[in-house]
Design a protein around this motif. Structure first.
Motif, PDB file in Angstrom:
ATOM      1  N   LYS A   9      65.490  72.088 -72.029  1.00  0.00           N
ATOM      2  CA  LYS A   9      65.220  70.533 -72.129  1.00  0.00           C
ATOM      3  C   LYS A   9      65.047  69.971 -71.293  1.00  0.00           C
ATOM      4  CE  LYS A   9      66.144  70.103 -77.215  1.00  0.00           C
ATOM      5  NZ  LYS A   9      65.940  71.693 -77.317  1.00  0.00           N
ATOM      6  N   GLU A  10      64.496  69.254 -70.719  1.00  0.00           N
ATOM      7  CA  GLU A  10      64.268  68.562 -69.334  1.00  0.00           C
ATOM      8  C   GLU A  10      65.096  67.453 -69.193  1.00  0.00           C
ATOM      9  OE1 GLU A  10      60.801  67.307 -65.408  1.00  0.00           O
ATOM     10  OE2 GLU A  10      60.304  67.438 -67.690  1.00  0.00           O
ATOM     11  N   TYR A  11      64.631  67.067 -70.468  1.00  0.00           N
ATOM     12  CA  TYR A  11      65.842  65.374 -70.354  1.00  0.00           C
ATOM     13  C   TYR A  11      67.339  65.462 -70.119  1.00  0.00           C
ATOM     14  CZ  TYR A  11      67.407  65.681 -75.187  1.00  0.00           C
ATOM     15  OH  TYR A  11      67.344  65.614 -76.524  1.00  0.00           O
ATOM     16  N   ILE A  12      67.434  66.315 -70.900  1.00  0.00           N
ATOM     17  CA  ILE A  12      69.037  66.938 -70.564  1.00  0.00           C
ATOM     18  C   ILE A  12      69.250  67.561 -69.142  1.00  0.00           C
ATOM     19  CG2 ILE A  12      71.118  68.916 -71.541  1.00  0.00           C
ATOM     20  CD1 ILE A  12      70.365  66.557 -73.906  1.00  0.00           C
ATOM     21  N   LEU A  17      71.982  65.962 -63.999  1.00  0.00           N
ATOM     22  CA  LEU A  17      71.801  65.959 -63.461  1.00  0.00           C
ATOM     23  C   LEU A  17      72.534  64.240 -62.812  1.00  0.00           C
ATOM     24  CD1 LEU A  17      68.620  67.458 -61.745  1.00  0.00           C
ATOM     25  CD2 LEU A  17      70.927  68.135 -60.401  1.00  0.00           C
ATOM     26  N   ASN A  18      72.206  63.457 -63.180  1.00  0.00           N
ATOM     27  CA  ASN A  18      72.207  61.763 -63.215  1.00  0.00           C
ATOM     28  C   ASN A  18      73.674  61.222 -63.188  1.00  0.00           C
ATOM     29  OD1 ASN A  18      71.542  59.255 -62.663  1.00  0.00           O
ATOM     30  ND2 ASN A  18      72.066  59.361 -64.759  1.00  0.00           N
ATOM     31  N   ILE A  30      71.720  74.398 -57.197  1.00  0.00           N
ATOM     32  CA  ILE A  30      70.982  74.678 -56.276  1.00  0.00           C
ATOM     33  C   ILE A  30      69.462  74.727 -57.582  1.00  0.00           C
ATOM     34  CG2 ILE A  30      72.179  75.192 -54.568  1.00  0.00           C
ATOM     35  CD1 ILE A  30      72.765  77.452 -55.964  1.00  0.00           C
ATOM     36  N   GLY A  31      69.212  74.561 -58.970  1.00  0.00           N
ATOM     37  CA  GLY A  31      69.204  75.940 -59.671  1.00  0.00           C
ATOM     38  C   GLY A  31      68.613  75.193 -60.815  1.00  0.00           C
ATOM     39  N   GLU A  32      67.300  75.004 -61.368  1.00  0.00           N
ATOM     40  CA  GLU A  32      67.123  74.725 -62.642  1.00  0.00           C
ATOM     41  C   GLU A  32      66.803  75.689 -63.857  1.00  0.00           C
ATOM     42  OE1 GLU A  32      65.952  70.678 -63.594  1.00  0.00           O
ATOM     43  OE2 GLU A  32      66.586  69.839 -61.878  1.00  0.00           O
ATOM     44  N   TYR A  97      82.762  73.686 -72.599  1.00  0.00           N
ATOM     45  CA  TYR A  97      81.633  72.614 -73.187  1.00  0.00           C
ATOM     46  C   TYR A  97      81.363  71.590 -72.977  1.00  0.00           C
ATOM     47  CZ  TYR A  97      83.762  70.847 -77.336  1.00  0.00           C
ATOM     48  OH  TYR A  97      84.055  70.576 -78.188  1.00  0.00           O
ATOM     49  N   LEU A  98      79.798  71.220 -73.346  1.00  0.00           N
ATOM     50  CA  LEU A  98      79.486  69.882 -73.093  1.00  0.00           C
ATOM     51  C   LEU A  98      78.871  69.398 -74.584  1.00  0.00           C
ATOM     52  CD1 LEU A  98      79.222  69.348 -69.235  1.00  0.00           C
ATOM     53  CD2 LEU A  98      81.060  68.545 -70.583  1.00  0.00           C
ATOM     54  N   LEU A  99      79.095  68.874 -75.386  1.00  0.00           N
ATOM     55  CA  LEU A  99      78.733  68.827 -76.368  1.00  0.00           C
ATOM     56  C   LEU A  99      77.205  67.915 -76.046  1.00  0.00           C
ATOM     57  CD1 LEU A  99      77.927  69.180 -79.816  1.00  0.00           C
ATOM     58  CD2 LEU A  99      79.954  66.738 -79.930  1.00  0.00           C
ATOM     59  N   LYS A 100      75.704  68.237 -76.610  1.00  0.00           N
ATOM     60  CA  LYS A 100      74.698  67.354 -76.688  1.00  0.00           C
ATOM     61  C   LYS A 100      74.983  66.070 -77.493  1.00  0.00           C
ATOM     62  CE  LYS A 100      71.628  71.035 -75.415  1.00  0.00           C
ATOM     63  NZ  LYS A 100      70.561  71.416 -75.697  1.00  0.00           N
ATOM     64  N   PRO A 101      74.437  64.537 -76.959  1.00  0.00           N
ATOM     65  CA  PRO A 101      74.582  64.145 -75.277  1.00  0.00           C
ATOM     66  C   PRO A 101      75.771  64.001 -74.431  1.00  0.00           C
ATOM     67  CG  PRO A 101      73.996  62.218 -76.531  1.00  0.00           C
ATOM     68  CD  PRO A 101      74.163  63.503 -78.183  1.00  0.00           C
ATOM     69  N   VAL A 102      75.425  64.764 -73.027  1.00  0.00           N
ATOM     70  CA  VAL A 102      76.316  65.386 -72.498  1.00  0.00           C
ATOM     71  C   VAL A 102      77.349  63.622 -71.619  1.00  0.00           C
ATOM     72  CG1 VAL A 102      77.221  65.784 -70.311  1.00  0.00           C
ATOM     73  CG2 VAL A 102      75.888  67.204 -71.314  1.00  0.00           C
ATOM     74  N   ASP A 103      78.541  63.422 -72.736  1.00  0.00           N
ATOM     75  CA  ASP A 103      80.091  62.565 -72.155  1.00  0.00           C
ATOM     76  C   ASP A 103      79.739  62.763 -70.478  1.00  0.00           C
ATOM     77  OD1 ASP A 103      81.053  59.678 -73.269  1.00  0.00           O
ATOM     78  OD2 ASP A 103      82.367  61.215 -72.332  1.00  0.00           O
ATOM     79  N   VAL A 104      80.366  61.024 -69.771  1.00  0.00           N
ATOM     80  CA  VAL A 104      80.568  61.388 -68.188  1.00  0.00           C
ATOM     81  C   VAL A 104      82.094  61.729 -68.167  1.00  0.00           C
ATOM     82  CG1 VAL A 104      80.710  59.223 -67.851  1.00  0.00           C
ATOM     83  CG2 VAL A 104      80.068  60.096 -66.175  1.00  0.00           C
ATOM     84  N   GLU A 105      82.719  61.395 -69.282  1.00  0.00           N
ATOM     85  CA  GLU A 105      84.661  61.573 -69.190  1.00  0.00           C
ATOM     86  C   GLU A 105      84.739  62.538 -69.092  1.00  0.00           C
ATOM     87  OE1 GLU A 105      86.309  59.858 -67.640  1.00  0.00           O
ATOM     88  OE2 GLU A 105      85.200  58.057 -67.664  1.00  0.00           O
ATOM     89  N   GLU A 106      83.652  63.573 -70.735  1.00  0.00           N
ATOM     90  CA  GLU A 106      83.892  65.408 -71.066  1.00  0.00           C
ATOM     91  C   GLU A 106      83.275  66.447 -70.058  1.00  0.00           C
ATOM     92  OE1 GLU A 106      81.520  65.357 -74.337  1.00  0.00           O
ATOM     93  OE2 GLU A 106      83.225  64.647 -75.664  1.00  0.00           O
ATOM     94  N   LEU A 107      82.398  65.563 -69.141  1.00  0.00           N
ATOM     95  CA  LEU A 107      81.725  65.750 -67.765  1.00  0.00           C
ATOM     96  C   LEU A 107      82.816  66.185 -67.128  1.00  0.00           C
ATOM     97  CD1 LEU A 107      80.029  67.572 -66.335  1.00  0.00           C
ATOM     98  CD2 LEU A 107      78.460  65.292 -65.592  1.00  0.00           C
ATOM     99  N   LYS A 108      84.040  65.178 -66.821  1.00  0.00           N
ATOM    100  CA  LYS A 108      84.290  64.901 -65.885  1.00  0.00           C
ATOM    101  C   LYS A 108      85.805  66.463 -65.853  1.00  0.00           C
ATOM    102  CE  LYS A 108      84.664  60.203 -63.910  1.00  0.00           C
ATOM    103  NZ  LYS A 108      85.125  59.035 -64.070  1.00  0.00           N
TER     104      LYS A 108
END
Length: 230
Positions: A9-12, A17-18, A30-32, A97-108
């Motif tokens: 899914k492009e929006y994910i 990336l954002n 470097i790639g998607e 793992y990251l649960l969609k929608p991705v949370d910024v704190e979980e990403l960290k």
């Protein structure tokens, strides 16, 4: 770390990336890729150090992708929209793992954990993740309001359903009440050698003591006043 994002899914992908930009992560994407086929080509060509990997892709799964690689020389953070998978993986300690929608704190947190991951730890994660995804192993996860309970199916004697709730009775004397019907657990329990002799019960066959000719089933380590009727 040089990274690729494998997500159909492009929006994910764009959202991830954002977020990486917002937290100024030490990651260069470097790639998607949006399919298993693309991911295999890009991984072999670009030699990433980190892969953000969706569990379910348009043409297969994350494990179809991993199985097509001669070696796995990168670290993995799985991405999933399926809470049940994520919860099981979390409780078993299987994966980052990251649960969609991705949370910024979980990403960290995921990036911090994966940075410390050893090669041996990586192998363990992948093996466990595949096991959980394929619903293997011998555990079931119960979800409560503020916690999750991991049940070893070898220690689960029986389950009793009543008005939309199910109680799990374990050999250590503990019982756990969840707001789900027995039907929600039936397929998984049948795979683990449980049977449903009555619409309100599922029993672990390893705990069966005897069958009465009247149709009563007696279980080991049970209160003497308890029985099931077929």
């Amino acid at each position: 770390m040089k990274a690729i994002i494998v997500e159909d899914k492009e929006y994910i992908r764009k959202g991830l990336l954002n977020l990486l930009g917002i937290i100024d992560a030490p990651v260069e994407v470097i790639g998607e890729c949006e399919s298993v086929e693309e991911a295999v080509i890009v991984a072999k060509t670009c030699k990433p150090e980190l892969v953000f990997l969706d569990i379910n892709l348009a043409d297969g799964t994350a494990f179809d992708f991993l199985d097509q690689l001669e070696s796995i020389d990168f670290k993995i953070i799985f991405i999933t929209a399926y809470e049940e998978y994520a919860l099981k993986a979390l409780k078993i300690g299987a994966v980052d793992y990251l649960l969609k929608p991705v949370d910024v704190e979980e990403l960290k947190i995921a990036l911090q954990k994966v940075a410390k991951l050893t090669a041996e730890g990586q192998k363990h994660q992948i093996a466990k993740a595949k096991q959980v995804f394929n619903n293997e192993g011998n555990h079931i996860v119960l979800s409560f309001h503020d916690s999750y309970q991991l049940i070893n199916l070898d220690e689960l004697i029986y389950c009793e359903s009543d008005k939309g709730y199910t109680t799990f009775y374990c050999s250590d004397g503990k019982k756990h009440l969840v707001s789900k019907t027995l039907k929600d657990f039936e397929d998984r329990l049948l795979e683990a050698n449980f049977q449903r002799p009555h619409q309100s019960f599922m029993i672990n066959m390893k705990f069966v003591d005897k069958y009465d000719k009247s149709g009563t089933i007696y279980l080991k380590k049970r209160n003497k006043n308890s029985s099931f009727f077929t």
